[in-house]
Motif scaffolding. Structure first.
Motif, mmCIF file in Angstrom:
data_model
loop_
_atom_site.group_PDB
_atom_site.id
_atom_site.type_symbol
_atom_site.label_atom_id
_atom_site.label_comp_id
_atom_site.label_asym_id
_atom_site.label_seq_id
_atom_site.Cartn_x
_atom_site.Cartn_y
_atom_site.Cartn_z
ATOM 1 N N UNK A 188 1.031 -1.617 0.227
ATOM 2 C CA UNK A 188 0.391 0.258 -0.157
ATOM 3 C C UNK A 188 0.585 1.208 0.420
ATOM 4 N N UNK A 189 0.374 2.330 -1.011
ATOM 5 C CA UNK A 189 1.505 3.153 -0.569
ATOM 6 C C UNK A 189 0.636 4.433 -0.379
ATOM 7 N N UNK A 190 -0.550 4.678 -0.827
ATOM 8 C CA UNK A 190 -1.415 5.651 -0.209
ATOM 9 C C UNK A 190 -3.001 4.753 0.222
ATOM 10 N N UNK A 191 -3.408 5.454 1.960
ATOM 11 C CA UNK A 191 -4.627 5.544 2.489
ATOM 12 C C UNK A 191 -5.110 6.552 2.754
ATOM 13 N N UNK A 192 -6.316 6.494 3.220
ATOM 14 C CA UNK A 192 -6.414 7.795 3.469
ATOM 15 C C UNK A 192 -7.520 7.679 5.021
ATOM 16 N N UNK A 193 -7.348 8.547 6.005
ATOM 17 C CA UNK A 193 -7.545 8.054 6.614
ATOM 18 C C UNK A 193 -8.481 8.923 7.582
#
Length: 303
Positions: free
Chosen positions: A185-190
């Motif tokens: 995973x390179x980008x994960x919204x929180x």
């Protein structure tokens, strides 16, 4: 007809003196009405650090036929299970801007912050191979908090950027089969939502667990708890969370978690602990300590 107690000259004197008597009162009322409402503004900076660690598993690439034109079951290849054991650290800080109007029972708080997370992920693959992967991510985030009467609501959003962890997804493979790919995973919204009533009833929900707990394997979560009253420094939340790629033969699994927060009133520090239970395949624990630097307060500009 009865005789009136006032003569014309008395009425004229009263009419002459009345404006002079009411003038000071009118001037004071006008001054009070013209005074602008002030906004009390408090600026502060909070720093924090923490540890996160745990274990989970997923599988290597799985290939299987989803459609067979000849009526057969098609070829299949079971992937190897991959076990993860990781330990990581987090350092971060928030700029906090709080505003309060004395004539209104509400406080609004704005937070803008950045966390930096790093971990060593030790992998053990089912065919005997071993490897260590470094995870490193930054987590810029923003939150808005409103406290009104006994209610307190906070909404936060952010983005984990870097080498965050792992996930599994199904990709199309021509017209006959699908391919399950496990990748980083390179980008994960929180996202996070917290609601609190008088420090008695607490509710939380979100994804990525505000960055710290999202490293290695981001999760959805939702919990309900209590703060044991407005004078208690403790708060306990128990809930359920779901994560992808927990077991090599399962796509999604759920597990229970608990979160304990210690925030003594009037103290510049606070601490929190997080742990999962009820799942032998997924284990996670985290500790975090925060400290608020001395505040700088200044009255706001007139509205």
């Amino acid at each position: 007809m009865p005789r009136l107690p006032f003569h014309r000259r008395h009425l004229a004197a009263v009419a002459t003196l009345l404006p002079a008597l009411l003038a000071p009162t009118f001037v004071r009322a006008q001054a009070v009405g013209a005074e602008p409402a002030t906004i009390e503004t408090t600026r502060s900076f909070e720093v924090r650090g923490g540890y996160t660690g745990g274990r989970f598993s997923h599988s290597t690439d799985d290939f299987h036929s989803s459609i067979s034109l000849f009526g057969g079951s098609g070829s299949s290849r079971t992937g190897f299970p991959v076990e993860h054991r990781y330990d990581g650290l987090m350092l971060g800080g928030d700029y906090v801007l709080a505003q309060h109007r004395p004539d209104r029972p509400s406080i609004t708080t704005l937070r803008v912050g950045l966390d930096v997370l790093g971990a060593a992920d030790r992998l053990r693959i089912g065919d005997g191979r071993r490897a260590t992967v470094a995870l490193l991510a930054a987590h810029p985030h923003f939150s808005f908090e409103l406290q009104r009467h006994k209610w307190q609501t906070r909404v936060g959003v952010g983005m984990l950027v870097g080498r965050v962890g792992y996930y599994g997804q199904d990709q199309g493979f021509d017209l006959l089969a699908t391919n399950t790919v496990v990748d980083t995973v390179n980008v994960v919204p929180t996202f996070s939502l917290e609601m609190n009533w008088n420090h008695w009833v607490q509710y939380e929900a979100g994804y990525g667990a505000n960055g710290l707990l999202g490293l290695a394997n981001p999760t959805y979560y939702g919990g309900l708890g209590t703060g044991f009253g407005p004078r208690s420094p403790l708060a306990l939340v128990v809930g359920v969370s779901s994560a992808a790629s927990l077991a090599y033969n399962q796509a999604v699994s759920s597990f229970a978690y608990s979160r304990l927060t210690l925030a003594p009133a009037g103290r510049p520090w606070q601490a929190s602990a997080f742990a999962t239970f009820g799942s032998a395949q997924y284990q996670r624990v985290a500790l975090q300590v925060g400290y608020k630097l001395p505040q700088k307060g200044a009255p706001g500009a007139p509205r």
